[in-house]
Design a protein around this motif. Sequence first.
Motif, PDB file in Angstrom:
ATOM      1  N   ALA A 100       3.650  -1.852  -2.581  1.00  0.00           N
ATOM      2  CA  ALA A 100       3.428  -0.464  -3.003  1.00  0.00           C
ATOM      3  C   ALA A 100       4.539  -0.063  -3.962  1.00  0.00           C
ATOM      4  CB  ALA A 100       3.398   0.469  -1.800  1.00  0.00           C
TER       5      ALA A 100
ATOM      6  N   ASP B  43      -1.493  -1.193  -8.118  1.00  0.00           N
ATOM      7  CA  ASP B  43      -2.825  -1.631  -7.644  1.00  0.00           C
ATOM      8  C   ASP B  43      -3.540  -2.516  -8.661  1.00  0.00           C
ATOM      9  OD1 ASP B  43      -2.170   0.108  -5.690  1.00  0.00           O
ATOM     10  OD2 ASP B  43      -3.798   1.544  -6.059  1.00  0.00           O
TER      11      ASP B  43
ATOM     12  N   ALA C 203       1.591   1.985   2.511  1.00  0.00           N
ATOM     13  CA  ALA C 203       2.322   2.571   1.379  1.00  0.00           C
ATOM     14  C   ALA C 203       3.825   2.316   1.439  1.00  0.00           C
ATOM     15  CB  ALA C 203       2.040   4.074   1.300  1.00  0.00           C
TER      16      ALA C 203
ATOM     17  N   GLN D  54       7.237   1.191   0.416  1.00  0.00           N
ATOM     18  CA  GLN D  54       7.681   0.812  -0.927  1.00  0.00           C
ATOM     19  C   GLN D  54       8.308  -0.570  -0.945  1.00  0.00           C
ATOM     20  OE1 GLN D  54      10.651   3.155  -3.197  1.00  0.00           O
ATOM     21  NE2 GLN D  54      10.930   1.210  -4.277  1.00  0.00           N
TER      22      GLN D  54
ATOM     23  N   SER E 231       3.896   6.068  -4.414  1.00  0.00           N
ATOM     24  CA  SER E 231       2.434   5.983  -4.273  1.00  0.00           C
ATOM     25  C   SER E 231       2.040   6.264  -2.817  1.00  0.00           C
ATOM     26  CB  SER E 231       1.927   4.612  -4.698  1.00  0.00           C
ATOM     27  OG  SER E 231       2.596   3.609  -3.978  1.00  0.00           O
ATOM     28  N   THR E 232       0.851   6.807  -2.635  1.00  0.00           N
ATOM     29  CA  THR E 232       0.425   7.177  -1.281  1.00  0.00           C
ATOM     30  C   THR E 232      -0.323   6.038  -0.596  1.00  0.00           C
ATOM     31  OG1 THR E 232      -1.481   8.226  -2.285  1.00  0.00           O
ATOM     32  CG2 THR E 232       0.352   9.662  -1.663  1.00  0.00           C
ATOM     33  N   THR E 233      -0.789   5.047  -1.381  1.00  0.00           N
ATOM     34  CA  THR E 233      -1.337   3.835  -0.772  1.00  0.00           C
ATOM     35  C   THR E 233      -0.760   2.627  -1.496  1.00  0.00           C
ATOM     36  OG1 THR E 233      -3.211   3.683  -2.261  1.00  0.00           O
ATOM     37  CG2 THR E 233      -3.573   4.859  -0.174  1.00  0.00           C
ATOM     38  N   GLY E 234      -0.819   1.518  -0.826  1.00  0.00           N
ATOM     39  CA  GLY E 234      -0.408   0.267  -1.445  1.00  0.00           C
ATOM     40  C   GLY E 234      -1.595  -0.662  -1.568  1.00  0.00           C
TER      41      GLY E 234
ATOM     42  N   PRO F 190      -6.894  -1.801  -0.181  1.00  0.00           N
ATOM     43  CA  PRO F 190      -5.728  -0.927  -0.024  1.00  0.00           C
ATOM     44  C   PRO F 190      -4.874  -1.364   1.163  1.00  0.00           C
ATOM     45  CG  PRO F 190      -7.727   0.362  -0.334  1.00  0.00           C
ATOM     46  CD  PRO F 190      -8.164  -1.058  -0.137  1.00  0.00           C
TER      47      PRO F 190
END
Length: 323
Positions: free
Chosen positions: A106, A58, A131, A133, A110-113, A128
């Motif tokens: 992401a 992030d 998520a 990957q 991680s739970t958000t990207g 945001p």
Amino acid sequence: NVLADQIAAGEVIERPASIVKELVENSLDANSKRIDIIVENSGLDSIRVIDDGSGIADDDVEIAFKRHATSKITTRRDLFKVRTMGFRGEALPSIASVADVTLTTATPGSTTGSLIHIHGGELVDVKPGPARQGTDVVVRELFFNTPARLKYLKSPQTELARITDIVNRLALANPQVAFSLTHNNKELFRTAGNDNLQQVVAAIYGIQVGKKMLPFAGEDNDFKISGLVSLPELTRASRQYITITINHRYIRNFELTKAIINGYESKLMVGRYPIAVLNIQLDPVLVDVNVHPAKREVRLSKEPQLAELIAKVIRQRISTENL
Ligand code: ADP
Ligand code: MG
């Protein structure tokens, strides 16, 4: 500084194929196992590259679009042993300065990207995102603000041929990665990513390896080479079908191309060239990739020694096959 980015873009981003190359190289640097390239109207309408690599954290998403913000080299000494495709930190800001770019990314676990949207070098939005990957970059409206560059482009067929060519080379250089290239919803090719060069050659050139394409390998103290060469009866009318890579980087080098041809001795007809993939492994200190921003030309120490090794190994391979 949008103007500086546009000037840099002039060196690195000449055409849709240059964008494809830079984005795919970033995906390779991120250790992706799978890279899907989706192009509309020869890249003029959109270029999308989706990977399953390490993503961008992030906090780094905005920084990635700043000039010379590379995560890949930190000291001057690193310049002399570049192991990644990119290292100048110019591609993303250059592309974003001459197009509309949306990047979602992401990192693993991680739970958000994040999602970032940049238009002609101006930040439109950063927020945001999903998520999933890896990284997904969409480039639209290429050269909307540099009309001179637009005019300089060749026909859509030519621009598509250049995209296909660069993706082919990157796939040949990286048989460990599953590539796909799709144009206007039509899949042009797909590789398996199982580290099998023969499969990649079959996917790209439609040639089943066996009778007509021979695997070869050899080494000396400094270089390790391997690849595939066609028998003297399987040739093409141009050198375009010769691909040379150094440490998974596609390069052009006249002397090494000549060395491959020399390996055939006088077995090739005039004006005919083999189909060949030559992969070279060497210590990065022996190669200087910092010659040109597009990095296709490299400067090699011990080039004559390498050329000799290549010609020798191919000569032996071709002659044992013709016994
Ligand atoms: P360079 O590749 O020379 O470092 P770029 O402008 O191409 O510069 O990219 C800037 C930075 O953005 C990279 O150093 C990397 O940290 C990050 N980045 C870009 N694309 C990706 C990607 N597909 N996956 C992970 N990180 C990426
Ligand atoms: Mg890069």
